[in-house]
Design an enzyme around this catalytic site. Structure first.
Site, mmCIF file in Angstrom:
data_model
loop_
_atom_site.group_PDB
_atom_site.id
_atom_site.type_symbol
_atom_site.label_atom_id
_atom_site.label_comp_id
_atom_site.label_asym_id
_atom_site.label_seq_id
_atom_site.Cartn_x
_atom_site.Cartn_y
_atom_site.Cartn_z
ATOM 1 N N CYS A 111 33.403 -28.401 100.545
ATOM 2 C CA CYS A 111 32.102 -28.886 100.997
ATOM 3 C C CYS A 111 32.213 -29.458 102.419
ATOM 4 O O CYS A 111 32.453 -28.722 103.367
ATOM 5 C CB CYS A 111 31.545 -29.883 99.995
ATOM 6 S SG CYS A 111 29.761 -30.142 100.142
ATOM 7 N N HIS A 129 32.062 -27.281 94.449
ATOM 8 C CA HIS A 129 32.787 -28.351 93.771
ATOM 9 C C HIS A 129 33.168 -27.878 92.365
ATOM 10 O O HIS A 129 32.485 -27.051 91.766
ATOM 11 C CB HIS A 129 31.920 -29.598 93.639
ATOM 12 C CG HIS A 129 31.608 -30.259 94.940
ATOM 13 N ND1 HIS A 129 32.539 -30.982 95.650
ATOM 14 C CD2 HIS A 129 30.453 -30.320 95.655
ATOM 15 C CE1 HIS A 129 31.979 -31.461 96.752
ATOM 16 N NE2 HIS A 129 30.716 -31.071 96.784
#
Length: 483
Positions: free
Chosen positions: A333, A430
């Site tokens: 991310c 994630h």
């Protein structure tokens, strides 16, 4: 109407989240339809709920313990700190805006309606709702307009049990002090207390329990020992990262810089469960270990500010040296965004700094955009052609030549990037290491023998073990029948 019990703490990190998760599993094992609820949470460790919004990962874990789908209504107000002074405000799973400290205090009364609506939704069809407070009810400077602790308890007429952490010391003073400082109305909501994180012979604290009851009039519901199962569950508060110490030598050392606004650090938990992997958290001011085979740049709530922190700590130079030694790097991310040449924020979404140079380890660039991506995904890891399940929570659009070698395929589009030599990888996903087969293949590529660890089964087993421990040390019948 469902019965409800609220667990409030004498301070932060007393173990409320894990206790509620364990009690959710206790209730489920007893055949009750149980649901978790937390009116307000402050955490950058967010999850994507089954109905597609953002909630605290603690509530996601509690829903798992209940055996029910997670919902935005289980955590209607989520604050995600972006700076030392302000947070992004998530209401019922969606971004409401940003608020600085004093403005948020003025906003809270307006949020009570959303909190009560969500509580009603969670209560539908439930036998029992286990509610978690935030911080401490003794913060009387925040009592006006409170939605997180006694403000909610009095509005919803939910009985309260106070949780004290004996491991940090001063538990008698913290409980008696809370009793002293609460208003008479708030004090009347408290039905008793329990002690958490006790080490040693519990009978040695019998006089302590009696003293607390003598000073407060509150009954004890029990003393919870330090339960080993807790260490195998995802943690929500980054304070646990500060306690990490190096252990015995393992086949692979994974170094993780502790970014100031680190987010979703439970991405690392499946790696910690691997017997031949040592995950080393690198605090500010410390160096990335020279024996690290992999460096993971984790997620962050403020990519540009944390990129500057990487530079200020000298981690950029250390990462370059790590790569020259043949080391591998994975960015997740915000960490993925840092791997590129440049990050720009023309709209000032993250703050007043509009652009910053990245690490230049991938041939990509990122532009921050107002639209936030929040979704659960099923994907295929292209390097190993194995399935992944994960989730995205991010702003920003990343482009560049290295995107031609994507990390994963999600439906009709690609995610992430891999360098031509395969040693630098980045992804917006994630939770990738939760996928056992992907994790095994990934570690094999780094020279680590495959293991038989089933991460999800391990979490379920830890919840069952936690529930068994709580059944043994708490008066569950009295707790679950509070009025």
């Amino acid at each position: 109407m469902a019965r409800a019990i609220m667990f409030q703490g004498t301070g932060s990190d007393v173990g409320k989240s894990v206790l509620v998760a364990g009690l959710c599993r206790v209730a489920r094992n007893r055949g009750l339809n149980v649901r978790p609820f937390k009116p307000q949470n402050m955490s950058n460790n967010a999850a994507v709920s089954d109905d597609g919004g953002e909630i605290g990962r603690a509530q996601w874990l509690q829903a798992l313990a209940c055996g029910v789908p997670s919902s935005v209504h289980m955590n209607p107000v989520l604050l995600k700190p972006q700076t030392d002074m302000g947070s992004q405000v998530i209401v019922q799973g969606q971004v409401r805006g940003e608020a600085r400290g004093r403005y948020y205090q003025e906003l809270k009364p307006q949020l009570m309606a959303a909190v009560m609506e969500s509580f009603a939704r969670v209560s539908e069809g439930a036998d029992l709702v286990l509610v978690e407070g935030a911080g401490s009810p003794a913060e009387i400077n925040l009592r006006a307009g409170d939605i997180a602790n006694m403000g909610f308890a009095t509005q919803a007429d939910v009985p309260v049990v106070l949780v004290g952490d004996i491991d940090r010391g001063g538990v008698i003073a913290s409980l008696v002090g809370t009793h002293t400082i609460l208003s008479e109305q708030d004090r009347a909501m408290v039905r008793g207390f329990l002690i958490n994180k006790f080490r040693g012979d519990i009978s040695l604290f019998d006089d302590g329990l009696a003293a607390i009851t003598r000073f407060t009039g509150w009954r004890s519901f029990g003393v919870v020992p330090w339960l080993k199962a807790v260490s195998r569950l995802p943690a929500e508060d980054s304070v646990v990262l500060e306690r990490a110490v190096r252990g015995d030598k393992k086949s692979l050392v994974v170094a993780v810089p502790m970014l100031p606004r680190i987010a979703n650090f439970d991405d690392l938990d499946p790696l910690k469960a691997e017997p031949d992997v040592e995950v080393v958290m690198v605090p500010p001011g410390s160096s990335i270990p020279g024996d690290a085979g992999l460096v993971v740049l984790p997620g962050t709530k403020s990519t540009i500010a944390d990129m500057q922190a990487v530079r200020d700590n000298g981690w950029d130079r250390q990462l370059s040296a790590h790569v020259k030694r043949g080391g591998h790097v994975l960015g997740i991310c915000g960490g993925f965004q840092m791997l590129g040449h440049h990050i720009s924020d023309p709209a000032g979404i993250e703050g007043h700094v509009r652009d910053i140079d990245g690490l230049g380890l991938l041939d990509i660039e990122t532009v921050m955009e107002p639209e936030k991506v929040v979704r659960n995904v099923q994907a295929t890891a292209l390097l190993h052609n194995v399935p992944l399940e994960g989730y995205e929570i991010h702003i920003g659009r990343t482009t560049g030549p290295d995107m031609g070698w994507p990390f994963a395929r999600i439906g009709e589009h690609d995610d992430g990037a891999i360098s031509p030599d395969g040693r630098i990888m980045g992804t917006y996903l994630h939770g990738v290491f939760n996928a056992d087969e992907f994790r095994r293949r990934f570690l094999q590529n780094l020279g680590v023998q495959s293991s038989s660890v089933n991460y999800r089964a391990g979490v379920e087993a830890a919840l069952d073990e936690l529930a068994e421990g709580l059944e043994a040390c708490l008066d569950i019948d009295a707790l679950f029948n509070l009025k």
